[in-house]
Design a protein around this motif. Structure first.
Motif, short mmCIF file in Angstrom:
data_model
loop_
_atom_site.label_atom_id
_atom_site.label_comp_id
_atom_site.label_asym_id
_atom_site.label_seq_id
_atom_site.Cartn_x
_atom_site.Cartn_y
_atom_site.Cartn_z
N ILE A 70 2.79 9.86 -4.46
CA ILE A 70 3.18 8.48 -4.69
C ILE A 70 2.87 7.71 -3.42
O ILE A 70 3.30 8.09 -2.32
CB ILE A 70 4.68 8.37 -5.02
N LEU A 71 2.11 6.63 -3.54
CA LEU A 71 1.70 5.85 -2.38
C LEU A 71 2.57 4.61 -2.20
O LEU A 71 3.02 4.01 -3.17
CB LEU A 71 0.25 5.41 -2.53
N VAL A 72 2.76 4.24 -0.94
CA VAL A 72 3.44 2.99 -0.60
C VAL A 72 2.45 2.11 0.16
O VAL A 72 1.81 2.56 1.11
CB VAL A 72 4.69 3.24 0.27
N ALA A 73 2.31 0.87 -0.29
CA ALA A 73 1.43 -0.08 0.38
C ALA A 73 2.19 -1.39 0.56
O ALA A 73 3.14 -1.68 -0.16
CB ALA A 73 0.16 -0.31 -0.43
N SER A 102 2.32 6.86 2.72
CA SER A 102 1.95 5.45 2.80
C SER A 102 0.48 5.26 3.13
O SER A 102 -0.19 6.15 3.69
CB SER A 102 2.81 4.71 3.83
N VAL A 103 -0.02 4.08 2.79
CA VAL A 103 -1.39 3.71 3.08
C VAL A 103 -1.55 3.36 4.56
O VAL A 103 -2.55 3.69 5.18
CB VAL A 103 -1.82 2.51 2.20
N ASP A 104 -0.55 2.68 5.12
CA ASP A 104 -0.58 2.36 6.54
C ASP A 104 0.84 2.40 7.09
O ASP A 104 1.78 2.75 6.38
CB ASP A 104 -1.24 0.99 6.80
N GLU A 105 0.98 2.06 8.35
CA GLU A 105 2.28 2.16 9.01
C GLU A 105 3.17 0.96 8.66
O GLU A 105 2.77 0.06 7.94
CB GLU A 105 2.07 2.26 10.52
N HIS A 106 4.39 1.01 9.18
CA HIS A 106 5.37 -0.07 9.01
C HIS A 106 5.82 -0.21 7.55
O HIS A 106 6.09 -1.31 7.08
CB HIS A 106 4.81 -1.41 9.51
N THR A 107 5.90 0.91 6.85
CA THR A 107 6.44 0.90 5.50
C THR A 107 7.80 1.60 5.50
O THR A 107 8.10 2.40 6.39
CB THR A 107 5.50 1.62 4.51
N GLU A 108 8.59 1.31 4.49
CA GLU A 108 9.94 1.88 4.38
C GLU A 108 9.90 3.15 3.53
O GLU A 108 10.57 3.24 2.49
CB GLU A 108 10.88 0.84 3.78
N ASN A 109 9.15 4.15 3.97
CA ASN A 109 9.01 5.37 3.18
C ASN A 109 10.34 6.06 2.89
O ASN A 109 10.58 6.51 1.77
CB ASN A 109 8.08 6.35 3.89
N SER A 110 11.19 6.15 3.90
CA SER A 110 12.47 6.84 3.72
C SER A 110 13.35 6.12 2.71
O SER A 110 13.96 6.74 1.84
CB SER A 110 13.19 6.97 5.06
N LEU A 111 13.43 4.81 2.84
CA LEU A 111 14.24 4.02 1.92
C LEU A 111 13.73 4.16 0.49
O LEU A 111 14.50 4.38 -0.46
CB LEU A 111 14.21 2.55 2.33
N ILE A 112 12.41 4.07 0.32
CA ILE A 112 11.82 4.13 -1.02
C ILE A 112 12.00 5.51 -1.63
O ILE A 112 12.34 5.64 -2.81
CB ILE A 112 10.33 3.75 -0.95
N SER A 113 11.80 6.56 -0.85
CA SER A 113 11.98 7.91 -1.37
C SER A 113 13.44 8.17 -1.73
O SER A 113 13.73 8.84 -2.72
CB SER A 113 11.49 8.96 -0.37
N ALA A 114 14.35 7.62 -0.95
CA ALA A 114 15.78 7.77 -1.26
C ALA A 114 16.12 7.08 -2.57
O ALA A 114 16.87 7.61 -3.40
CB ALA A 114 16.62 7.20 -0.12
N LYS A 115 15.58 5.87 -2.78
CA LYS A 115 15.84 5.15 -4.02
C LYS A 115 15.30 5.91 -5.22
O LYS A 115 15.97 6.03 -6.25
CB LYS A 115 15.22 3.75 -3.96
N LEU A 116 14.09 6.45 -5.09
CA LEU A 116 13.49 7.20 -6.19
C LEU A 116 14.26 8.49 -6.45
O LEU A 116 14.53 8.84 -7.62
CB LEU A 116 12.03 7.51 -5.89
N ALA A 117 14.62 9.20 -5.39
CA ALA A 117 15.37 10.46 -5.55
C ALA A 117 16.72 10.22 -6.21
O ALA A 117 17.14 10.98 -7.09
CB ALA A 117 15.56 11.12 -4.19
N MET A 118 17.40 9.16 -5.81
CA MET A 118 18.69 8.84 -6.41
C MET A 118 18.53 8.47 -7.89
O MET A 118 19.34 8.87 -8.73
CB MET A 118 19.35 7.71 -5.64
#
Length: 211
Positions: free
Chosen positions: A176-179, A46-62
């Motif tokens: 892959i970045l999350v912002a 992620s670019v900064d904190e307070h992002t849902e990295n785990s949720l997003i990576s799980a969605k992409l992996a699935m």
């Protein structure tokens, strides 16, 4: 009573407000083109904190697993591990143990309720100082995983604030970045992209989190 896999799918649907399925599909297209010929390791950060990295990576992996790719999702966020809870798995042994101990990673990988998707949790991180990560061991674990999977997707903390993320990127083919929409500062995004590019890695794209 709902099955575990149904609960996982329900959680993803409830969190559609954070990241649209359309964004996941666009990143998925780029990833598919990249891993067409050989196994690859990618990092979601992620670019900064307070992002849902785990949720997003799980969605992409699935999403990748549902296309028939053999996917290993790795929780490399040692300071805030969450994927084991998401998939309802124990977190006794995992990534930290594989990197810092002399034991094979294959016995630590767990199948999930999603076909073609496996999980490597952070493992027990309390007894391991995070600064003890050994580059040669990271490379060895990544190479071992590539023998069994088409895609290894690492979930890591905020890139600029994590020495571990900046070390791990050396052993990934892309990022892959999350912002956060309207919250992540442009300057911080530019600095993150530049830092990743200095490592010689490509930024595959940015996923915008709206929540």
């Amino acid at each position: 009573m709902r099955s575990v896999s149904e609960k996982i799918k329900q959680r993803l649907m409830l969190n559609e407000q954070y990241v649209s399925t359309q964004q996941i599909r666009m990143i998925q297209i780029r990833v598919n083109r990249f891993i067409r010929h050989e196994p690859s390791a990618l990092m979601l950060t992620s670019v900064d904190e307070h992002t849902e990295n785990s949720l997003i990576s799980a969605k992409l992996a699935m999403a990748m697993a549902q296309q028939g790719k053999r996917v290993l999702l790795v929780d490399a966020d040692l300071s805030s591990p969450t994927l084991h809870d998401f998939f309802q798995k124990k977190n006794k042994l995992g990534w930290a143990n594989a990197v810092l101990e002399r034991r094979g990673v294959q016995n630590m990988i767990r199948e999930t309720q999603v076909p073609n998707l496996c999980l490597l949790t952070t493992g027990s991180t309390q007894k391991f100082p995070q600064g003890m990560w050994i580059p040669e061991k990271i490379k060895g674990v990544v190479e071992e995983c590539k023998k069994a999977f088409d895609l290894i997707l690492f979930t890591s903390p905020t890139f600029l604030f994590s020495a571990n993320a900046q070390l791990l990127v050396e052993y990934c083919e892309g990022v892959i970045l999350v912002a956060r929409t309207n919250k992540s500062k442009k300057e911080k995004l530019v600095n993150t992209v530049e830092a990743i590019e200095r490592s010689g890695r490509e930024v595959f794209g940015t996923i915008l989190q709206t929540g």
